[in-house]
Design an enzyme around this catalytic site. Structure first.
Site, PDB file in Angstrom:
ATOM      1  N   CYS A   2      42.994  -2.249  87.503  1.00 58.91           N
ATOM      2  CA  CYS A   2      43.769  -2.133  88.723  1.00 58.91           C
ATOM      3  C   CYS A   2      43.090  -2.971  89.798  1.00 58.91           C
ATOM      4  CB  CYS A   2      43.909  -0.712  89.247  1.00 58.91           C
ATOM      5  SG  CYS A   2      44.764   0.376  88.120  1.00 58.91           S
ATOM      6  N   ARG A  27      42.975  -7.902  86.587  1.00 57.36           N
ATOM      7  CA  ARG A  27      42.495  -6.524  86.509  1.00 57.36           C
ATOM      8  C   ARG A  27      43.559  -5.569  85.952  1.00 57.36           C
ATOM      9  NH1 ARG A  27      37.905  -5.817  89.509  1.00 57.36           N
ATOM     10  NH2 ARG A  27      38.297  -3.593  89.576  1.00 57.36           N
ATOM     11  N   TRP A  74      46.708  -1.291  85.951  1.00 56.41           N
ATOM     12  CA  TRP A  74      46.451  -1.150  84.518  1.00 56.41           C
ATOM     13  C   TRP A  74      46.557   0.337  84.258  1.00 56.41           C
ATOM     14  CZ3 TRP A  74      43.104   1.275  81.104  1.00 56.41           C
ATOM     15  CH2 TRP A  74      43.068   0.754  79.809  1.00 56.41           C
ATOM     16  N   ASN A 100      42.228   2.569  92.601  1.00 55.69           N
ATOM     17  CA  ASN A 100      41.703   2.019  91.350  1.00 55.69           C
ATOM     18  C   ASN A 100      40.643   3.002  90.854  1.00 55.69           C
ATOM     19  OD1 ASN A 100      39.233  -0.592  90.778  1.00 55.69           O
ATOM     20  ND2 ASN A 100      40.434   0.501  89.285  1.00 55.69           N
ATOM     21  N   GLY A 101      40.855   3.571  89.687  1.00 55.83           N
ATOM     22  CA  GLY A 101      39.886   4.539  89.161  1.00 55.83           C
ATOM     23  C   GLY A 101      40.600   5.697  88.514  1.00 55.83           C
ATOM     24  N   GLU A 485      32.843 -13.077  67.746  1.00 55.52           N
ATOM     25  CA  GLU A 485      33.451 -13.525  69.000  1.00 55.52           C
ATOM     26  C   GLU A 485      34.718 -14.349  68.729  1.00 55.52           C
ATOM     27  OE1 GLU A 485      33.294 -12.710  71.945  1.00 55.52           O
ATOM     28  OE2 GLU A 485      34.049 -14.394  73.105  1.00 55.52           O
ATOM     29  N   LYS A 489      38.368 -13.343  70.128  1.00 55.31           N
ATOM     30  CA  LYS A 489      39.187 -14.239  70.955  1.00 55.31           C
ATOM     31  C   LYS A 489      40.598 -14.341  70.391  1.00 55.31           C
ATOM     32  CE  LYS A 489      37.578 -14.424  73.892  1.00 55.31           C
ATOM     33  NZ  LYS A 489      36.337 -13.784  74.150  1.00 55.31           N
ATOM     34  N   GLU A 492      42.581 -10.995  70.767  1.00 58.12           N
ATOM     35  CA  GLU A 492      42.875 -10.694  72.178  1.00 58.12           C
ATOM     36  C   GLU A 492      44.094 -11.450  72.693  1.00 58.12           C
ATOM     37  OE1 GLU A 492      38.991  -9.973  74.969  1.00 58.12           O
ATOM     38  OE2 GLU A 492      39.116 -11.912  74.010  1.00 58.12           O
ATOM     39  N   HIS A 508      31.484  -7.296  49.983  1.00 53.15           N
ATOM     40  CA  HIS A 508      31.514  -5.828  49.986  1.00 53.15           C
ATOM     41  C   HIS A 508      32.806  -5.275  50.583  1.00 53.15           C
ATOM     42  CE1 HIS A 508      27.425  -5.810  48.600  1.00 53.15           C
ATOM     43  NE2 HIS A 508      27.068  -6.593  49.604  1.00 53.15           N
ATOM     44  N   LYS A 607      40.520  -7.412  82.579  1.00 52.70           N
ATOM     45  CA  LYS A 607      39.233  -8.101  82.549  1.00 52.70           C
ATOM     46  C   LYS A 607      38.093  -7.197  82.975  1.00 52.70           C
ATOM     47  CE  LYS A 607      37.184 -12.446  83.200  1.00 52.70           C
ATOM     48  NZ  LYS A 607      37.025 -12.574  81.754  1.00 52.70           N
TER      49      LYS A 607
END
Ligand code: G6P
Length: 612
Positions: A2, A27, A74, A100-101, A485, A489, A492, A508, A607
């Site tokens: 947010c 955000r 968000w 926000n929270g 990574e 990427k 995402e 395995h 983010k």
């Protein structure tokens, strides 16, 4: 998570807020809304979707106002829809809040309020918050400022809030605990935002609110108090951020711009810290506690997401050069078990945003057990940067694309410098090797530049694999975190399922997935495990998997067996992640663009994850 923006002053508030919300969209982008105050009263306009949808929604409305608050969401409590979008009104609609929270005890407060007759229009904790404040104001017959203070003493959780009132047209009240909030001080005008990006265009003087602080902006005056009602002296900082750093600069997406910025962001990270010709290596942030790290029995690294991957690379570097055992922990796991932290342990917290709630909580836990904490953050003045004992900034500049790229390479750069500095002081690295590493580090920006020159080839490969439904990424040693990574990427931003694995572990489990439809990306540069990785490539080929290999320039063996090879410049294997990750960033970028995905704002992600 947010983003919040607010303005009061001589300008039209709406354009300032909308522009600010666009800068904060990283955000969260489930919904957006604003509240303004004019002859029509205190009006809230809000819409599911992006800020652009909100802009369309307000066309033709009277949004002219010198004061306003705005929010980009968000979703935590309640699905992303118009009702749950912020701002939220109080019961009388005299007050509006952006938040926000998360208010953790909201449901008991809500029940009490419902018993008193309050009716809620949304499923959010934030609406409960503003009803609660108004209820306190009424029942105590006190000022709004006092009601906010009393409410903050009762709520549990995290918040950055801004409240405006229909009856006090020149008043904004803001407060923070756990979620970031910056106040911009202009000439006869004030700005509030989750980070400084909506502000820098207007003023470079800012105050970062601390936890449990309340800012009261009234008729051109600005006062900070704590929640015990004690007046605080604001610490005014000068921002050094450039406006162009937060704009796309001709690139179609922030992510691509940020990938291309890496030669510069890595050099910026060296600036004033590293000079191979003189043997100078000094991180100014590691002073008082540097000896703790030199004498550490163990290093525990805590981080989330991409920063956690940078932590894994650091594990290999610290163990190799400093001979200190390292553990890399997901901050979210660390905080909810009873981790053993002993005297002599040093904790390194890594975070691009410096606001990740899990990492912050893990830091507090480690602190409470007596650990010394070093921070590696990108955002200057962020909560994590302030919560750690010492640290080093990555100086990568603002990273706006939700998928982290330049922050990752800057984190590895800082952590490599840290490790080399500590290794030299511990005497666990020879002088020769130390100097070789410094020289090699300085060549990295040029090598990343060469890796970026592979863009056209990577775009062609992306075209071939853009419709794949799964991807496997394999690497060993220093390239194992790079495999993780690369997979992160891709998933995402392109929503293709991708897994990163240590190449040798393939047999395995993941080997069962391999058939002629499975693209397998090997990060197979020339290093100590090269031969072993070659065998793994053979195993994949034998099962008809389609191999895309990242190899060292001049390699002739792997190109003879892989379907596609991408050649990156050679470097020391400890620094290879800085180079080998670049083609993977570009691969995921192009595939996502080709699939029509929103690269900078992938679905469901944010983010800066300020909720746990
Ligand atoms: C989110 C972001 C990731 C990031 C992670 C940790 O999930 O989408 O890109 O790596 O948070 O964030 P931090 O700011 O602590 O590095």
């Amino acid at each position: 998570m947010c983003g919040i923006v607010a303005y009061v002053g001589h300008r039209e508030a709406y354009p300032v807020i909308i522009k600010g919300l666009k800068r904060l969209e990283y955000r969260g982008y489930d919904s957006a809304g604003i509240a303004v105050l004019n002859s029509d009263g205190l009006s809230v306009y809000k819409k599911k979707g992006k800020v652009a949808d909100l802009e369309e929604h307000v066309i033709g409305r009277n949004i002219s106002s010198h004061i306003g608050i705005g929010h980009t969401r968000w979703a935590t409590h309640g699905e992303p829809n118009d009702q749950n979008a912020h701002p939220h009104y109080s019961a009388s609609e005299d007050l509006a809040i952006i938040h926000n929270g998360i208010i953790e005890n909201y449901s008991s407060i809500k029940k009490d309020l419902q018993n008193k007759g309050h009716v809620f229009k949304s499923d959010t904790d934030s609406e409960v918050f503003i009803h609660f404040i108004e209820e306190i104001k009424k029942s105590n017959n006190c000022s709004l400022e006092e009601a906010v203070r009393l409410a903050l003493n009762k709520v549990v959780g995290a918040y950055a809030i801004v409240i405006m009132s229909r009856t006090e047209p020149n008043l904004l009240i803001a407060a923070r605990k756990g979620s970031p909030l910056v106040v911009g001080l202009g000439k006869d005008e004030f700005f509030l935002a989750s980070d400084a990006t909506p502000i820098i265009e207007y003023t470079n003087e800012v105050v970062y609110l601390n936890d449990y602080e309340i800012a009261i902006i009234r008729d051109n005056s600005f006062v900070i108090k704590n929640i015990q009602d004690v007046k605080m002296t604001p610490y005014i900082q000068k921002l050094e951020m450039e406006l162009e750093a937060i704009e796309k600069g001709g690139y179609p997406h922030f992510m691509l711009k940020e990938i291309y910025e890496q030669p510069k962001s890595i050099s910026d990270c060296f600036r004033g810290r590293l000079n191979a010709s003189t043997g100078h290596l000094l991180l100014g942030g590691l002073r008082e506690y540097a000896n703790k790290m030199v004498n550490a029995d163990r290093i525990v690294i805590i981080a989330c997401g991409t920063s956690w991957h940078a932590g894994l690379v650091a594990e290999y570097i610290f163990e190799e050069f400093c001979r200190i055992p390292v553990e890399v922990e997901y901050a979210s796991e660390f905080r909810y078990r009873n981790p053993v932290i002993k005297e002599g342990d040093v904790v390194i917290a890594i975070s691009q945003s410096g606001e990740t709630a899990d990492t912050l909580a893990a830091i507090e836990l480690a602190k409470s057990k007596g650990a010394v904490i070093f921070g590696v953050c990108n955002v200057v003045g962020s909560s994590i940067a302030r919560a750690t004992h010492e640290g080093a900034y990555t100086h990568a500049g603002p990273e706006i694309g939700v998928a982290s790229t330049k922050a990752f390479t800057a984190q590895i750069t800082v952590l490599s410098m840290m490790a080399l500095m500590i290794a030299q002081r511990r005497g666990t690295i020879s002088e020769r090797r130390y100097h070789e590493m410094l020289v090699e580090l300085e060549t990295i920006p040029a090598k990343v530049e060469k890796a970026l020159a592979l863009n056209a080839q990577i775009e062609q490969i992306s075209e071939i694999f853009k419709d794949a439904t799964n991807f496997l990424y394999l690497g060993r040693g220093y390239n194992f975190p790079v495999a993780l990574e690369g997979a992160l990427k891709l998933k995402e931003i392109s929503y293709i399922h991708a897994e990163g694995y240590p190449a040798a572990e393939m047999k395995h489990g993941p080997i069962a997935l391999i058939d002629e439809n499975m693209p397998v990306v090997f990060i197979a540069t020339k290093d100590s495990s090269y031969e072993k990785v070659v065998s793994n490539i053979q195993e994949v080929r034998a099962r008809k998997g389609r191999v895309i290999a990242i190899v060292t320039e001049g390699d002739t063996l792997i190109p003879s067996m892989a379907e596609f090879t991408i050649e990156v410049p050679a470097t020391d294997e400890a620094l290879m992640p800085l180079v080998s990750v670049v083609p993977l960033q570009l691969l995921s970028y192009h595939i996502a663009v080709m699939r029509g995905c929103n690269v900078d704002q992938p679905r469901n992600l944010a983010k800066s994850v300020t909720v746990e």
